[in-house]
Scaffold this motif. Structure first.
Motif, PDB file in Angstrom:
ATOM      1  N   ASN A 245       6.199 119.985   0.218  1.00 53.99           N
ATOM      2  CA  ASN A 245       5.318 118.802   0.220  1.00 53.99           C
ATOM      3  C   ASN A 245       4.130 118.987  -0.730  1.00 53.99           C
ATOM      4  O   ASN A 245       3.718 118.051  -1.447  1.00 53.99           O
ATOM      5  CB  ASN A 245       4.812 118.540   1.637  1.00 53.99           C
ATOM      6  N   GLN A 246       3.585 120.186  -0.751  1.00 56.49           N
ATOM      7  CA  GLN A 246       2.445 120.451  -1.630  1.00 56.49           C
ATOM      8  C   GLN A 246       2.862 120.374  -3.096  1.00 56.49           C
ATOM      9  O   GLN A 246       2.142 119.814  -3.934  1.00 56.49           O
ATOM     10  CB  GLN A 246       1.863 121.831  -1.307  1.00 56.49           C
ATOM     11  N   ARG A 247       4.080 120.956  -3.409  1.00 54.98           N
ATOM     12  CA  ARG A 247       4.561 120.894  -4.790  1.00 54.98           C
ATOM     13  C   ARG A 247       4.834 119.436  -5.197  1.00 54.98           C
ATOM     14  O   ARG A 247       4.538 119.018  -6.321  1.00 54.98           O
ATOM     15  CB  ARG A 247       5.819 121.739  -4.934  1.00 54.98           C
ATOM     16  N   LYS A 248       5.400 118.683  -4.265  1.00 53.08           N
ATOM     17  CA  LYS A 248       5.704 117.284  -4.570  1.00 53.08           C
ATOM     18  C   LYS A 248       4.418 116.480  -4.808  1.00 53.08           C
ATOM     19  O   LYS A 248       4.340 115.631  -5.708  1.00 53.08           O
ATOM     20  CB  LYS A 248       6.499 116.693  -3.414  1.00 53.08           C
ATOM     21  N   GLU A 249       3.393 116.755  -4.025  1.00 54.25           N
ATOM     22  CA  GLU A 249       2.117 116.040  -4.182  1.00 54.25           C
ATOM     23  C   GLU A 249       1.456 116.377  -5.519  1.00 54.25           C
ATOM     24  O   GLU A 249       0.967 115.498  -6.231  1.00 54.25           O
ATOM     25  CB  GLU A 249       1.190 116.400  -3.020  1.00 54.25           C
ATOM     26  N   VAL A 250       1.494 117.671  -5.884  1.00 52.17           N
ATOM     27  CA  VAL A 250       0.878 118.084  -7.155  1.00 52.17           C
ATOM     28  C   VAL A 250       1.643 117.505  -8.332  1.00 52.17           C
ATOM     29  O   VAL A 250       1.058 117.047  -9.321  1.00 52.17           O
ATOM     30  CB  VAL A 250       0.810 119.619  -7.226  1.00 52.17           C
ATOM     31  N   GLU A 251       2.970 117.499  -8.236  1.00 47.12           N
ATOM     32  CA  GLU A 251       3.765 116.946  -9.335  1.00 47.12           C
ATOM     33  C   GLU A 251       3.528 115.433  -9.484  1.00 47.12           C
ATOM     34  O   GLU A 251       3.502 114.905 -10.596  1.00 47.12           O
ATOM     35  CB  GLU A 251       5.247 117.228  -9.082  1.00 47.12           C
ATOM     36  N   GLY A 252       3.348 114.731  -8.352  1.00 54.33           N
ATOM     37  CA  GLY A 252       3.058 113.288  -8.439  1.00 54.33           C
ATOM     38  C   GLY A 252       1.711 113.012  -9.118  1.00 54.33           C
ATOM     39  O   GLY A 252       1.587 112.116  -9.968  1.00 54.33           O
ATOM     40  N   LYS A 253       0.681 113.792  -8.741  1.00 50.58           N
ATOM     41  CA  LYS A 253      -0.627 113.625  -9.378  1.00 50.58           C
ATOM     42  C   LYS A 253      -0.564 113.973 -10.861  1.00 50.58           C
ATOM     43  O   LYS A 253      -1.184 113.309 -11.701  1.00 50.58           O
ATOM     44  CB  LYS A 253      -1.659 114.511  -8.684  1.00 50.58           C
ATOM     45  N   LEU A 254       0.221 115.002 -11.168  1.00 53.79           N
ATOM     46  CA  LEU A 254       0.339 115.411 -12.562  1.00 53.79           C
ATOM     47  C   LEU A 254       1.021 114.326 -13.402  1.00 53.79           C
ATOM     48  O   LEU A 254       0.635 114.070 -14.553  1.00 53.79           O
ATOM     49  CB  LEU A 254       1.114 116.724 -12.637  1.00 53.79           C
ATOM     50  N   ALA A 255       2.010 113.667 -12.811  1.00 56.00           N
ATOM     51  CA  ALA A 255       2.693 112.581 -13.530  1.00 56.00           C
ATOM     52  C   ALA A 255       1.737 111.407 -13.769  1.00 56.00           C
ATOM     53  O   ALA A 255       1.719 110.786 -14.848  1.00 56.00           O
ATOM     54  CB  ALA A 255       3.920 112.138 -12.747  1.00 56.00           C
ATOM     55  N   GLU A 256       0.914 111.089 -12.775  1.00 57.93           N
ATOM     56  CA  GLU A 256      -0.057 109.999 -12.939  1.00 57.93           C
ATOM     57  C   GLU A 256      -1.084 110.328 -14.022  1.00 57.93           C
ATOM     58  O   GLU A 256      -1.440 109.474 -14.847  1.00 57.93           O
ATOM     59  CB  GLU A 256      -0.761 109.733 -11.610  1.00 57.93           C
ATOM     60  N   ILE A 257      -1.538 111.570 -14.040  1.00 59.96           N
ATOM     61  CA  ILE A 257      -2.545 111.954 -15.036  1.00 59.96           C
ATOM     62  C   ILE A 257      -1.947 111.937 -16.432  1.00 59.96           C
ATOM     63  O   ILE A 257      -2.589 111.526 -17.407  1.00 59.96           O
ATOM     64  CB  ILE A 257      -3.135 113.329 -14.673  1.00 59.96           C
ATOM     65  N   GLU A 258      -0.685 112.388 -16.553  1.00 62.41           N
ATOM     66  CA  GLU A 258      -0.045 112.351 -17.870  1.00 62.41           C
ATOM     67  C   GLU A 258       0.102 110.914 -18.374  1.00 62.41           C
ATOM     68  O   GLU A 258      -0.088 110.632 -19.563  1.00 62.41           O
ATOM     69  CB  GLU A 258       1.322 113.039 -17.781  1.00 62.41           C
ATOM     70  N   GLU A 259       0.429 110.005 -17.464  1.00 61.37           N
ATOM     71  CA  GLU A 259       0.534 108.594 -17.862  1.00 61.37           C
ATOM     72  C   GLU A 259      -0.837 108.038 -18.273  1.00 61.37           C
ATOM     73  O   GLU A 259      -0.950 107.285 -19.250  1.00 61.37           O
ATOM     74  CB  GLU A 259       1.109 107.789 -16.690  1.00 61.37           C
ATOM     75  N   ALA A 260      -1.871 108.439 -17.535  1.00 65.83           N
ATOM     76  CA  ALA A 260      -3.219 107.978 -17.890  1.00 65.83           C
ATOM     77  C   ALA A 260      -3.673 108.562 -19.221  1.00 65.83           C
ATOM     78  O   ALA A 260      -4.345 107.897 -20.021  1.00 65.83           O
ATOM     79  CB  ALA A 260      -4.198 108.353 -16.782  1.00 65.83           C
ATOM     80  N   ILE A 261      -3.284 109.817 -19.487  1.00 65.47           N
ATOM     81  CA  ILE A 261      -3.649 110.428 -20.770  1.00 65.47           C
ATOM     82  C   ILE A 261      -2.980 109.691 -21.923  1.00 65.47           C
ATOM     83  O   ILE A 261      -3.584 109.472 -22.983  1.00 65.47           O
ATOM     84  CB  ILE A 261      -3.278 111.923 -20.757  1.00 65.47           C
TER      85      ILE A 261
END
Length: 274
Positions: free
Chosen positions: A244-260
């Motif tokens: 669950n922790q890995r999934k949460e971090v990967e989701g945030k990372l995907a959002e940040i990459e899209e924002a970048i």
């Protein structure tokens, strides 16, 4: 009857009877009629005349006479003696003083400013040996001929222009042109910044460049932090909490990459606040 026929009454050849009509005098008739009307009017006025009503007066002032009546009954005051000289010239300065004149006598102290003609014989002419030609020639050599004011002003202006051209820095752009170029550049930047972008959707505004770069820097630092968190997770342990922790971090990372990706564009539009 001999010689003709005789008729009873009037016959041919007799005088005509002229009937006289009496002329009517209208003027006398009108005057008589007017006087008759006047007499009737006067008689009617006498019959209808009523006594004049006395004006009401208070009993308090019944025995008091009018001041105007008293002034009219009293004799006027006698004239004052000083009123005879009222508004007369020199009425207060007293009697006039008569000055006695005396004959004019010549002043013996006056002397003639012009000498008498008899003293002309005593005048002697004095002449000095003075060479006027030599003096005039010397003055002519050293005297400068005055020039007209217009020519002098023209020479001064020409001299001033020559000095200005000698001191002028050729090959340099004047300061007023440099300042004007800066102003033109600033005006052009303001015009471009204030020009609405045709690709901007309605209800949005263009994000300033400074704010876009600050947001992009924050997103990149957040991305590095999430990558560090993802790398610190245990690989061999595959528990539910780790997944669950890995999934949460990967989701945030995907959002940040899209924002970048979005904030890396040269133009970023954000929705305006209502």
């Amino acid at each position: 009857m001999q010689g003709g026929l005789m008729l009873q009454g009037s016959g041919f050849g007799s005088a005509r009877h002229v009937q006289e009509f009496s002329m009517k005098d209208h003027l006398s008739e009108n005057v008589r009629r007017m006087r008759q009307i006047q007499r009737k009017c006067k008689q009617r006025e006498k019959e209808t005349t009523q006594p004049v009503k006395v004006m009401w007066k208070s009993e308090k002032y019944a025995d008091i006479q009018s001041k105007i009546k008293q002034e009219r009954e009293n004799p006027p005051p006698p004239p004052r003696p000083q009123s005879a000289r009222f508004l007369r010239a020199h009425s207060r300065s007293g009697p006039l003083v008569k000055l006695e004149s005396r004959p004019c006598s010549p002043d013996p102290t006056n002397k003639l400013s012009v000498p008498p003609a008899s003293s002309a014989n005593d005048v002697h002419m004095m002449r000095h040996n003075f060479d006027f030609i030599k003096v005039n020639g010397r003055n002519a050599r050293h005297t400068q001929v005055p020039r007209p004011a217009s020519a002098s002003a023209l020479d001064n202006l020409k001299k001033k222009d020559e000095e200005t051209m000698a001191d002028y820095p050729f090959g340099e752009v004047p300061s007023y042109l440099r300042s004007r170029k800066k102003q033109w550049k600033k005006d052009e930047e303001d015009r471009i910044a204030n020009t609405p972008d045709p690709s901007m959707p309605p209800g949005h505004r263009a994000l300033p460049e400074k704010e876009r770069m600050e947001t992009l820097t924050l997103l990149k630092s957040k991305e590095k932090e999430l990558v560090r968190q993802l790398a610190s997770l245990p690989i061999g342990c595959d528990t539910m909490r780790v997944r669950n922790q890995r999934k949460e971090v990967e989701g945030k990372l995907a959002e940040i990459e899209e924002a970048i990706k979005i904030f890396s564009r040269p133009k970023v539009f954000v929705k305006c606040d209502p």
